[in-house]
Design an enzyme around this catalytic site. Structure first.
Site, PDB file in Angstrom:
ATOM      1  N   GLY A  13       0.825  -1.204   0.000  1.00  0.00           N
ATOM      2  CA  GLY A  13       0.000   0.000   0.000  1.00  0.00           C
ATOM      3  C   GLY A  13       0.858   1.252   0.000  1.00  0.00           C
ATOM      4  CB  ALA A  14       4.350   1.628  -1.008  1.00  0.00           C
ATOM      5  CB  SER A  15       0.756   4.099  -4.496  1.00  0.00           C
ATOM      6  OG  SER A  15      -0.540   3.659  -4.126  1.00  0.00           O
ATOM      7  N   GLY A  52      13.778  10.565  -5.372  1.00  0.00           N
ATOM      8  CA  GLY A  52      14.254  11.909  -5.616  1.00  0.00           C
ATOM      9  C   GLY A  52      14.444  12.711  -4.342  1.00  0.00           C
ATOM     10  CB  VAL A  65      -1.524  -7.736  -0.949  1.00  0.00           C
ATOM     11  CG1 VAL A  65      -0.479  -6.666  -1.209  1.00  0.00           C
ATOM     12  CG2 VAL A  65      -2.854  -7.126  -0.498  1.00  0.00           C
ATOM     13  CB  SER A 145      -7.059  -0.273  13.375  1.00  0.00           C
ATOM     14  OG  SER A 145      -8.167   0.576  13.627  1.00  0.00           O
ATOM     15  CE1 TYR A 158      -9.121  -0.777   8.210  1.00  0.00           C
ATOM     16  CE2 TYR A 158      -9.696  -0.021  10.420  1.00  0.00           C
ATOM     17  CZ  TYR A 158      -8.796  -0.082   9.369  1.00  0.00           C
ATOM     18  OH  TYR A 158      -7.585   0.545   9.472  1.00  0.00           O
ATOM     19  CB  ALA A 161      -9.948  -6.926   8.497  1.00  0.00           C
ATOM     20  CE  LYS A 162      -6.147  -2.393   9.716  1.00  0.00           C
ATOM     21  NZ  LYS A 162      -4.817  -2.517   9.078  1.00  0.00           N
TER      22      LYS A 162
END
Length: 268
Positions: A13-15, A52, A65, A145, A158, A161-162
Site C-alpha cells: 500500500g505504498a503509493s 528523488g 496482495v 488499528s 474492518y 480484519a484488524k
C-alpha cells in the site's frame, strides 16, 4: 533519526497514505524500499518521488496482495532487485464502503475488506518470513488499528480484519521465538490520509496523528530497539518511544485476552 543504512524494507500500500509516508520515512533513514501497490502509475510516481527526495534506492512492484501468484512474483522481484528483505510492513487494505450494520453491508465488499487485510498479510508473511528465517534476521510489522481492540458496528468488516491481524501477529511471533525474526502490531492512530478523510466518523476531526510518529515507531522496530514488544500492540502518537524502549511487557500485556468477570471466573 535511526540509521537503517544497508537494510531493505518492503511496504505494501505504498503509493498513498501511511504506506507512502513509511516508504519515504524509511528511505530517509537509509533503507532501500520496495513499494507494493495495485495502481501502477501512482505507485511508480510515488517511488520515483521518494527516490528523488531521499536519494535512496526504491523499487516499484505492482501486485495484488490478495493474489498468491502476484505476491510470490512481487517478492521474488523485490529480492532480485534489492537482495533481501529486512522489514516487511503489511499496510495495504481497504475499508467498509458504507457505514452500516453488517446485515446491511454488501457481502462481497464486506469480505473483500477482510481479505485485503488478513489474506494479504498472510500471503506476504508466508513468502517473506522464510527468507528472514534463513538469514536469522527480520522484522514484520502489521498495521493495526484501534478497531483491532474494540469493534465499531458501522465498520464491522474492518474491525474483524484488524482483530484477525492481531491474532496472526501473535501466532507468528510465537512461532519465531528463539530466532532474530520478530512480528509487531503497530496502530498508527488517526492519520490524515485519503482513506480517513473518506470515513464519515472522522468528518470535522482535526487531532491527527502525524505520519512521522508512525515512521518513528516502525524505524525503531527495524533498528531492533523494540524487540521485547514482539507479538504485541503499540500505538504511534500515544506510546512514548523512550518508554517502549525501556519497558519489557509481562504476561499478556498489550495482547488480546478475555477479561475475567470476577474472582470466580473459571477462564480468568
Amino acid at each position: 533519526m535511526a540509521d537503517l543504512s544497508g537494510q531493505v524494507a518492503l511496504v505494501t500500500g505504498a503509493s498513498t497514505g501511511i504506506g507512502r509516508a513509511l516508504a519515504e520515512g524509511l528511505a530517509a533513514r537509509g533503507m532501500a524500499v520496495a513499494g507494493v501497490a495495485r495502481t501502477e502509475d501512482r505507485l511508480r510516481a510515488a517511488m520515483a518521488d521518494v527516490a528523488g527526495a531521499t536519494g535512496a534506492h526504491t523499487f516499484a512492484v505492482v501486485a495484488d496482495v490478495t493474489d498468491r501468484a502476484s505476491v510470490e512474483a512481487a517478492v521474488e522481484a523485490a529480492v532480485g532487485e534489492l537482495g533481501q528483505i529486512d522489514l516487511l510492513v503489511n499496510n495495504a487494505g481497504v475499508i467498509d464502503e458504507l457505514e452500516v450494520p453488517l446485515w446491511e453491508a454488501d457481502p462481497d465488499q464486506w469480505w473483500d475488506v477482510v481479505t485485503s487485510h488478513v489474506k494479504g498479510s498472510f500471503l506476504l508473511a508466508r513468502v517473506v518470513v522464510p527468507w528472514m528465517v534463513l538469514r536469522n534476521r527480520g522484522r514484520v510489522v502489521n498495521i493495526a488499528s484501534g478497531m483491532s481492540l474494540r469493534a465499531r458496528p458501522e465498520y464491522s468488516a474492518y474491525s474483524v480484519a484488524k482483530t484477525g491481524l492481531m491474532r496472526m501477529t501473535e501466532a507468528l511471533a510465537g512461532a519465531l521465538e528463539g530466532s532474530d525474526v520478530r512480528a509487531f502490531d503497530v496502530s498508527p492512530g488517526v492519520v490524515d490520509t485519503p482513506m480517513t478523510r473518506s470515513m464519515h466518523i472522522w468528518r470535522g476531526f482535526e487531532d491527527w496523528t502525524p505520519a512521522e510518529r508512525v515512521v518513528e515507531v516502525v524505524a525503531a522496530i527495524a533498528a531492533g530497539e523494540l524487540d521485547q514488544w514482539s507479538g504485541r500492540f503499540v500505538r504511534a502518537g500515544a506510546d512514548d518511544l523512550a518508554t517502549l524502549r525501556s519497558t519489557t511487557p509481562e504476561d499478556a500485556a498489550r495482547q488480546l485476552r478475555l477479561r475475567p468477570f470476577g474472582d470466580g471466573d473459571p477462564l480468568g
